[in-house]
Motif scaffolding. Structure first.
Motif, PDB file in Angstrom:
ATOM      1  N   ALA A 251     -37.085 -10.346 -17.401  1.00 22.24           N
ATOM      2  CA  ALA A 251     -37.663 -10.753 -18.680  1.00 22.24           C
ATOM      3  C   ALA A 251     -37.267  -9.787 -19.792  1.00 22.24           C
ATOM      4  N   GLN A 252     -37.303  -8.490 -19.508  1.00 23.72           N
ATOM      5  CA  GLN A 252     -36.924  -7.492 -20.505  1.00 23.72           C
ATOM      6  C   GLN A 252     -35.453  -7.593 -20.870  1.00 23.72           C
ATOM      7  N   MET A 253     -34.647  -7.993 -19.923  1.00 20.78           N
ATOM      8  CA  MET A 253     -33.207  -8.048 -20.132  1.00 20.78           C
ATOM      9  C   MET A 253     -32.726  -9.403 -20.657  1.00 20.78           C
ATOM     10  N   MET A 254     -33.615 -10.346 -20.889  1.00 21.12           N
ATOM     11  CA  MET A 254     -33.190 -11.698 -21.226  1.00 21.12           C
ATOM     12  C   MET A 254     -32.229 -11.761 -22.407  1.00 21.12           C
ATOM     13  N   PRO A 255     -32.455 -11.020 -23.500  1.00 21.83           N
ATOM     14  CA  PRO A 255     -31.464 -11.089 -24.588  1.00 21.83           C
ATOM     15  C   PRO A 255     -30.070 -10.665 -24.144  1.00 21.83           C
ATOM     16  N   ARG A 256     -29.970  -9.644 -23.300  1.00 23.69           N
ATOM     17  CA  ARG A 256     -28.664  -9.199 -22.829  1.00 23.69           C
ATOM     18  C   ARG A 256     -28.087 -10.159 -21.810  1.00 23.69           C
ATOM     19  N   LEU A 257     -28.943 -10.765 -20.995  1.00 23.55           N
ATOM     20  CA  LEU A 257     -28.456 -11.729 -20.019  1.00 23.55           C
ATOM     21  C   LEU A 257     -27.900 -12.978 -20.700  1.00 23.55           C
ATOM     22  N   ALA A 258     -28.494 -13.360 -21.826  1.00 25.56           N
ATOM     23  CA  ALA A 258     -28.067 -14.572 -22.537  1.00 25.56           C
ATOM     24  C   ALA A 258     -26.801 -14.349 -23.353  1.00 25.56           C
ATOM     25  N   ASP A 259     -26.509 -13.097 -23.663  1.00 33.34           N
ATOM     26  CA  ASP A 259     -25.373 -12.768 -24.521  1.00 33.34           C
ATOM     27  C   ASP A 259     -24.081 -12.639 -23.712  1.00 33.34           C
ATOM     28  N   ILE A 260     -22.998 -13.099 -24.292  1.00 35.62           N
ATOM     29  CA  ILE A 260     -21.680 -12.884 -23.684  1.00 35.62           C
ATOM     30  C   ILE A 260     -20.738 -12.195 -24.663  1.00 35.62           C
ATOM     31  N   THR A 261     -20.576 -12.742 -25.839  1.00 34.92           N
ATOM     32  CA  THR A 261     -19.539 -12.238 -26.734  1.00 34.92           C
ATOM     33  C   THR A 261     -20.069 -11.307 -27.825  1.00 34.92           C
ATOM     34  N   GLY A 262     -21.335 -10.921 -27.751  1.00 36.50           N
ATOM     35  CA  GLY A 262     -21.900  -9.983 -28.708  1.00 36.50           C
ATOM     36  C   GLY A 262     -21.906  -8.572 -28.165  1.00 36.50           C
ATOM     37  N   ASP A 263     -23.107  -8.063 -27.858  1.00 37.08           N
ATOM     38  CA  ASP A 263     -23.241  -6.696 -27.353  1.00 37.08           C
ATOM     39  C   ASP A 263     -22.504  -6.496 -26.031  1.00 37.08           C
ATOM     40  N   ARG A 264     -22.479  -7.524 -25.191  1.00 40.25           N
ATOM     41  CA  ARG A 264     -21.797  -7.407 -23.894  1.00 40.25           C
ATOM     42  C   ARG A 264     -20.316  -7.071 -24.092  1.00 40.25           C
ATOM     43  N   LEU A 265     -19.654  -7.880 -24.890  1.00 39.10           N
ATOM     44  CA  LEU A 265     -18.220  -7.671 -25.097  1.00 39.10           C
ATOM     45  C   LEU A 265     -17.956  -6.352 -25.824  1.00 39.10           C
ATOM     46  N   ALA A 266     -18.819  -6.007 -26.775  1.00 41.72           N
ATOM     47  CA  ALA A 266     -18.655  -4.731 -27.489  1.00 41.72           C
ATOM     48  C   ALA A 266     -18.794  -3.558 -26.530  1.00 41.72           C
ATOM     49  N   SER A 267     -19.746  -3.649 -25.592  1.00 39.24           N
ATOM     50  CA  SER A 267     -19.925  -2.580 -24.614  1.00 39.24           C
ATOM     51  C   SER A 267     -18.743  -2.503 -23.656  1.00 39.24           C
ATOM     52  N   MET A 268     -18.198  -3.644 -23.290  1.00 34.25           N
ATOM     53  CA  MET A 268     -16.997  -3.645 -22.454  1.00 34.25           C
ATOM     54  C   MET A 268     -15.852  -2.934 -23.165  1.00 34.25           C
ATOM     55  N   ASP A 269     -15.659  -3.247 -24.431  1.00 27.59           N
ATOM     56  CA  ASP A 269     -14.591  -2.611 -25.198  1.00 27.59           C
ATOM     57  C   ASP A 269     -14.814  -1.109 -25.295  1.00 27.59           C
ATOM     58  N   LYS A 270     -16.038  -0.717 -25.583  1.00 27.12           N
ATOM     59  CA  LYS A 270     -16.361   0.703 -25.747  1.00 27.12           C
ATOM     60  C   LYS A 270     -16.109   1.491 -24.471  1.00 27.12           C
ATOM     61  N   ASN A 271     -16.362   0.871 -23.323  1.00 30.36           N
ATOM     62  CA  ASN A 271     -16.269   1.579 -22.044  1.00 30.36           C
ATOM     63  C   ASN A 271     -15.004   1.258 -21.254  1.00 30.36           C
ATOM     64  N   GLY A 272     -14.090   0.543 -21.850  1.00 32.18           N
ATOM     65  CA  GLY A 272     -12.802   0.309 -21.217  1.00 32.18           C
ATOM     66  C   GLY A 272     -12.823  -0.676 -20.077  1.00 32.18           C
ATOM     67  N   ILE A 273     -13.784  -1.596 -20.071  1.00 27.65           N
ATOM     68  CA  ILE A 273     -13.873  -2.599 -19.003  1.00 27.65           C
ATOM     69  C   ILE A 273     -13.035  -3.809 -19.393  1.00 27.65           C
ATOM     70  N   THR A 274     -12.083  -4.137 -18.565  1.00 34.69           N
ATOM     71  CA  THR A 274     -11.136  -5.193 -18.881  1.00 34.69           C
ATOM     72  C   THR A 274     -11.719  -6.576 -18.641  1.00 34.69           C
ATOM     73  N   VAL A 275     -12.337  -6.775 -17.474  1.00 33.38           N
ATOM     74  CA  VAL A 275     -12.833  -8.093 -17.064  1.00 33.38           C
ATOM     75  C   VAL A 275     -14.210  -7.957 -16.432  1.00 33.38           C
ATOM     76  N   GLN A 276     -15.120  -8.828 -16.823  1.00 34.85           N
ATOM     77  CA  GLN A 276     -16.376  -9.024 -16.098  1.00 34.85           C
ATOM     78  C   GLN A 276     -16.331 -10.387 -15.416  1.00 34.85           C
ATOM     79  N   VAL A 277     -16.741 -10.434 -14.151  1.00 35.83           N
ATOM     80  CA  VAL A 277     -16.926 -11.696 -13.447  1.00 35.83           C
ATOM     81  C   VAL A 277     -18.426 -11.993 -13.504  1.00 35.83           C
ATOM     82  N   LEU A 278     -18.782 -13.078 -14.165  1.00 35.42           N
ATOM     83  CA  LEU A 278     -20.177 -13.376 -14.474  1.00 35.42           C
ATOM     84  C   LEU A 278     -20.814 -14.247 -13.399  1.00 35.42           C
ATOM     85  N   SER A 279     -22.130 -14.047 -13.215  1.00 31.25           N
ATOM     86  CA  SER A 279     -22.892 -14.861 -12.258  1.00 31.25           C
ATOM     87  C   SER A 279     -24.316 -15.010 -12.762  1.00 31.25           C
ATOM     88  N   VAL A 280     -24.929 -16.142 -12.432  1.00 30.06           N
ATOM     89  CA  VAL A 280     -26.278 -16.451 -12.901  1.00 30.06           C
ATOM     90  C   VAL A 280     -27.285 -15.565 -12.191  1.00 30.06           C
TER      91      VAL A 280
END
Length: 327
Positions: free
Chosen positions: A34-63
């Protein structure tokens, strides 16, 4: 260096609109989810920005959730298909950054196999993630064989993620701790119970002969092997062929050929070393467990590893690229 992570979670709140009102009212969403719901719902906002910041090339997503298992065999297939269509739509604009595991209607195993094939062939999904038991039934039940048969045919892995233990187990092992009524979730779930139960789940598949029936099946488990590396030698002795199970091969041979582990949520050296000593580098893949663990935690751990360059590249991306056909 290319970095692939493959136990990274999503959950779309708009899918609640497709659930019957009674089910939505009765849902018991975990506090962390429940606390993480905003981050769980996001893909191309904070998630992608964090991937870029930390050098993560690919995330494989799952529900993240098991809402589909709240539906019967007639309702679940449509819900799962809609979820997978939505995932495919949301990641379509960043095909080089995101891949996905299918969400399956496990209360309808034949339909689940069909949905796995549809998502792999239509969308290029990389396999499926199944979260623990399905209403008390584990995957060694012969009813789930069509899913394994399909995964083997398509040459895609099944990722078995922890799920909430069956209610009798919750009541017997994880409730009334110290005389306090109710379940102690930290004991039942992320602090212990989830992980021991996933290990039991994989051992059930071994003992039932499922890996022998599907010798090309690939199974992935997370959290540095869900306690199995620590029990490797003792369990190898306990699960010899002819020791009461239906398996034709021992644990070590079977797991080296068909079981792969990720590091999701585990970022310390001692479990890493025992995983290397048991499963071996060719069966290990880096993962973070985003958003329940941060990308910073994961990449800090990765950057501190002292291993040969070839092994580090296998761990960071090579094994995932090979097993999931990412490149």
């Amino acid at each position: 260096m290319r970095i692939v992570t493959l136990e990274e979670h999503i959950s779309f709140p708009e899918m609640n609109e497709l659930l019957p009102a009674a089910i939505v009212a009765a849902k018991d969403t975990s506090g962390p989810a429940a606390q993480m719901m905003p981050r769980l719902a996001d893909i191309t906002g904070d998630r992608l920005a964090s991937m870029d910041k930390n050098g993560i090339t690919v995330q494989v997503l799952s529900v993240e959730n098991t809402d589909v298992n709240l539906l019967d065999s007639k309702q679940a297939p449509g819900f799962a298909s809609h979820y997978n269509d939505l995932i495919a739509q949301k990641i379509s604009h960043h095909p080089d950054r995101f891949a996905a595991f299918a969400h399956l209607p496990m209360t309808a195993p034949a339909a689940a196999a069909d949905e796995l094939e549809r998502t792999v062939t239509q969308y290029g999904f990389k396999g499926a993630m199944i979260r623990g038991h399905t209403n008390g039934e584990f995957l060694d039940n012969p009813k789930f064989a069509p899913i394994f048969e399909c995964a083997q045919k398509l040459d895609v892995p099944i990722y078995i993620h922890p799920g909430i233990p069956p209610q009798p187990v919750m009541d017997a092992y994880y409730s009334n701790v110290g005389g306090v009524a109710g379940t102690l979730n930290s004991l039942a779930c992320w602090g212990w119970g989830w992980h021991s139960e996933t290990a039991i789940h994989v051992l059930r598949l071994l003992a039932a002969g499922t890996f022998d029936k599907f010798p090309k099946l690939k199974v992935i488990i997370g959290h540095m092997g869900e306690m199995l590396p620590m029990m490797w030698v003792r369990s190898q002795r306990g699960f010899q062929p002819g020791a009461g199970g239906q398996n034709q091969r021992g644990l070590q041979e079977t797991f080296h050929e068909q079981v792969y582990i990720t590091t999701s949520g585990f970022f310390t050296q001692p479990p890493m070393q025992i995983a290397l000593d048991t499963f071996g580098i060719d069966n290990m893949m880096f993962s973070i467990d985003y958003p329940f663990s941060t990308n910073e935690m994961g990449t800090d751990f990765l950057n501190q590893l002292d291993m040969p360059t070839d092994d580090l590249e296998k761990f960071a991306h090579g094994n995932a690229d090979r097993i999931l056909k990412l490149r």
